[in-house]
Design a protein around this motif. Structure first.
Motif, PDB file in Angstrom:
ATOM      1  N   GLY A 133     -22.127 -26.335  39.190  1.00 16.53           N
ATOM      2  CA  GLY A 133     -20.689 -26.611  39.217  1.00 16.53           C
ATOM      3  C   GLY A 133     -19.865 -25.383  38.870  1.00 16.53           C
ATOM      4  O   GLY A 133     -18.799 -25.147  39.453  1.00 16.53           O
ATOM      5  N   ILE A 134     -20.360 -24.597  37.911  1.00 21.20           N
ATOM      6  CA  ILE A 134     -19.678 -23.354  37.537  1.00 21.20           C
ATOM      7  C   ILE A 134     -19.621 -22.412  38.738  1.00 21.20           C
ATOM      8  O   ILE A 134     -18.584 -21.780  39.009  1.00 21.20           O
ATOM      9  CB  ILE A 134     -20.414 -22.672  36.366  1.00 21.20           C
ATOM     10  N   ARG A 141     -19.686 -23.122  41.916  1.00 23.40           N
ATOM     11  CA  ARG A 141     -18.743 -23.603  42.936  1.00 23.40           C
ATOM     12  C   ARG A 141     -17.294 -23.326  42.543  1.00 23.40           C
ATOM     13  O   ARG A 141     -16.434 -23.162  43.409  1.00 23.40           O
ATOM     14  CB  ARG A 141     -18.947 -25.111  43.155  1.00 23.40           C
ATOM     15  N   GLN A 142     -17.022 -23.252  41.231  1.00 24.70           N
ATOM     16  CA  GLN A 142     -15.654 -23.034  40.753  1.00 24.70           C
ATOM     17  C   GLN A 142     -15.399 -21.583  40.342  1.00 24.70           C
ATOM     18  O   GLN A 142     -14.421 -21.301  39.648  1.00 24.70           O
ATOM     19  CB  GLN A 142     -15.378 -23.937  39.549  1.00 24.70           C
ATOM     20  N   ARG A 143     -16.275 -20.670  40.756  1.00 26.66           N
ATOM     21  CA  ARG A 143     -16.212 -19.297  40.245  1.00 26.66           C
ATOM     22  C   ARG A 143     -14.865 -18.628  40.517  1.00 26.66           C
ATOM     23  O   ARG A 143     -14.379 -17.826  39.710  1.00 26.66           O
ATOM     24  CB  ARG A 143     -17.358 -18.456  40.815  1.00 26.66           C
ATOM     25  N   GLN A 164     -18.447 -27.574  30.697  1.00 32.22           N
ATOM     26  CA  GLN A 164     -18.447 -26.287  31.393  1.00 32.22           C
ATOM     27  C   GLN A 164     -17.882 -25.181  30.508  1.00 32.22           C
ATOM     28  O   GLN A 164     -18.426 -24.064  30.470  1.00 32.22           O
ATOM     29  CB  GLN A 164     -17.649 -26.395  32.687  1.00 32.22           C
ATOM     30  N   ALA A 172      -8.944 -26.710  34.629  1.00 30.88           N
ATOM     31  CA  ALA A 172      -9.879 -26.527  35.740  1.00 30.88           C
ATOM     32  C   ALA A 172     -11.327 -26.724  35.305  1.00 30.88           C
ATOM     33  O   ALA A 172     -12.209 -26.932  36.149  1.00 30.88           O
ATOM     34  CB  ALA A 172      -9.708 -25.135  36.344  1.00 30.88           C
ATOM     35  N   LEU A 173     -11.583 -26.659  33.989  1.00 27.59           N
ATOM     36  CA  LEU A 173     -12.943 -26.751  33.479  1.00 27.59           C
ATOM     37  C   LEU A 173     -13.150 -28.043  32.701  1.00 27.59           C
ATOM     38  O   LEU A 173     -12.292 -28.455  31.928  1.00 27.59           O
ATOM     39  CB  LEU A 173     -13.247 -25.564  32.560  1.00 27.59           C
ATOM     40  N   LYS A 174     -14.290 -28.665  32.903  1.00 26.54           N
ATOM     41  CA  LYS A 174     -14.692 -29.777  32.057  1.00 26.54           C
ATOM     42  C   LYS A 174     -15.110 -29.233  30.693  1.00 26.54           C
ATOM     43  O   LYS A 174     -15.446 -28.051  30.562  1.00 26.54           O
ATOM     44  CB  LYS A 174     -15.849 -30.539  32.694  1.00 26.54           C
ATOM     45  N   ALA A 228     -11.899 -20.052  40.550  1.00 29.44           N
ATOM     46  CA  ALA A 228     -10.923 -20.563  39.581  1.00 29.44           C
ATOM     47  C   ALA A 228     -11.237 -20.093  38.168  1.00 29.44           C
ATOM     48  O   ALA A 228     -10.337 -19.948  37.327  1.00 29.44           O
ATOM     49  CB  ALA A 228     -10.898 -22.094  39.632  1.00 29.44           C
ATOM     50  N   ILE A 229     -12.516 -19.836  37.903  1.00 32.77           N
ATOM     51  CA  ILE A 229     -12.940 -19.436  36.554  1.00 32.77           C
ATOM     52  C   ILE A 229     -12.674 -17.958  36.289  1.00 32.77           C
ATOM     53  O   ILE A 229     -12.375 -17.567  35.154  1.00 32.77           O
ATOM     54  CB  ILE A 229     -14.442 -19.754  36.359  1.00 32.77           C
TER      55      ILE A 229
END
Length: 304
Positions: free
Chosen positions: A52-53, A55-57, A182, A177-179, A59-60
């Motif tokens: 999941g991290i 896939r969201q790189r 995460q 944006a992060l759980k 935004a992170i």
């Protein structure tokens, strides 16, 4: 009611971990357990969280600076200083000093979050500080004035200051944006990277039958379960209300240390602990502003 179980569970786990830290001081170096606990947590988290991290790189990426600061404060400075402190002070002292965190959070909130200073905050702080001073001086305040803090107590104070700043930033830097899991995982990766040089160049004991369970508890319960509960508590209740549960740390820690380590409980522990908890409760419950706000006169003025 369920929301209060979050910080309560985290505090209970950390209270036991304070005693585990004291036990670890005799069986594994502070640099080793500080590094291995985060490695254990990272290994257990990676299969479930890393996809999941990744896939969201995109935004992170803009958040990496803040995540690094949070990881260094909450996972490295706070935890590592506590392990080193365990070599020089008792688990009971560590627990009572740890209960100062709410006061530190409230003080920082005044300056960083613009929260008003209250009368309870001022008088409660003074009472709590005297209570902690009574404990760390073994009931001899004049000794503290002449000799100062011992190294372990001073390290523990720095550890709690780092964690207080962490709590404030956790609230001030929301990352929708992060759980929660995460955000914790990324902070754990920061801890692994930052702790590695310290581990590499420090004397090593190695993992063995005597310390493996301690590393396991630190890596699973104190590094995964407790931070998840705590971060969720801060997001749900806020840093101030959550940090009040730190009041229970000296009680839980002293009882576990008495039963597990045979650490003595003296009258000054009781007196200092009651003063510390009383000061924190005073600060939480007495919300009268220190300076009364001016009352605006809205009555129409008579014409000249």
């Amino acid at each position: 009611m369920g929301s209060y179980l979050l910080p309560l569970g985290a505090v209970l786990i950390w209270s036991v971990n304070t005693v585990v830290s004291k036990l670890a001081a005799d069986s594994i170096s502070a640099a080793e357990i500080g590094f291995f606990r985060w490695v254990v947590a990272a290994i257990l988290f990676t299969p479930f969280v890393l996809p999941g991290i990744w896939r969201q790189r995109a935004a992170i990426k803009p958040l990496l600076g803040r995540i690094t600061v949070l990881g260094v404060l909450g996972m490295v400075a706070y935890q590592s200083l506590a392990y080193y402190a365990a070599h020089y002070t008792t688990a009971t002292h560590m627990g009572i000093i740890g209960s100062l965190t709410p006061m530190m959070v409230m003080a920082l909130a005044v300056f960083l979050l613009g929260q008003p200073l209250t009368r309870g905050g001022v008088w409660g702080s003074l009472l709590a500080i005297v209570g902690v001073a009574l404990v760390v001086s073994s009931g001899q305040l004049e000794k503290l004035a002449s000799e100062g803090l011992n190294l372990g107590d001073a390290m523990m104070l720095l550890a709690m200051l780092a964690y207080a700043i962490y709590n404030i930033l956790l609230k001030r830097w929301p990352m929708p944006a992060l759980k929660t899991v995460q955000l914790l995982y990324l902070q754990i990766l920061v801890a692994v990277v930052v702790q590695f040089p310290l581990y590499l160049f420090s004397p090593k004991t190695g993992l063995n039958a005597g310390n493996l369970s301690l590393v396991g508890y630190a890596g699973i319960m104190a590094s995964i379960a407790a931070p998840l509960l705590w971060m969720k508590a801060v997001q749900t209740l806020g840093p101030g209300r959550s940090s009040m549960f730190f009041n229970l740390i000296p009680v839980f820690t002293a009882l576990v240390a008495f039963a597990w380590l045979d650490e003595p409980l003296a009258l000054y522990h009781l007196s200092g602990g009651v003063m510390t908890i009383g000061g924190l409760l005073l600060a939480e419950l007495w919300k009268t502003p220190l300076r009364a706000q001016p009352v605006l006169d809205c009555r129409p003025k008579a014409a000249d």
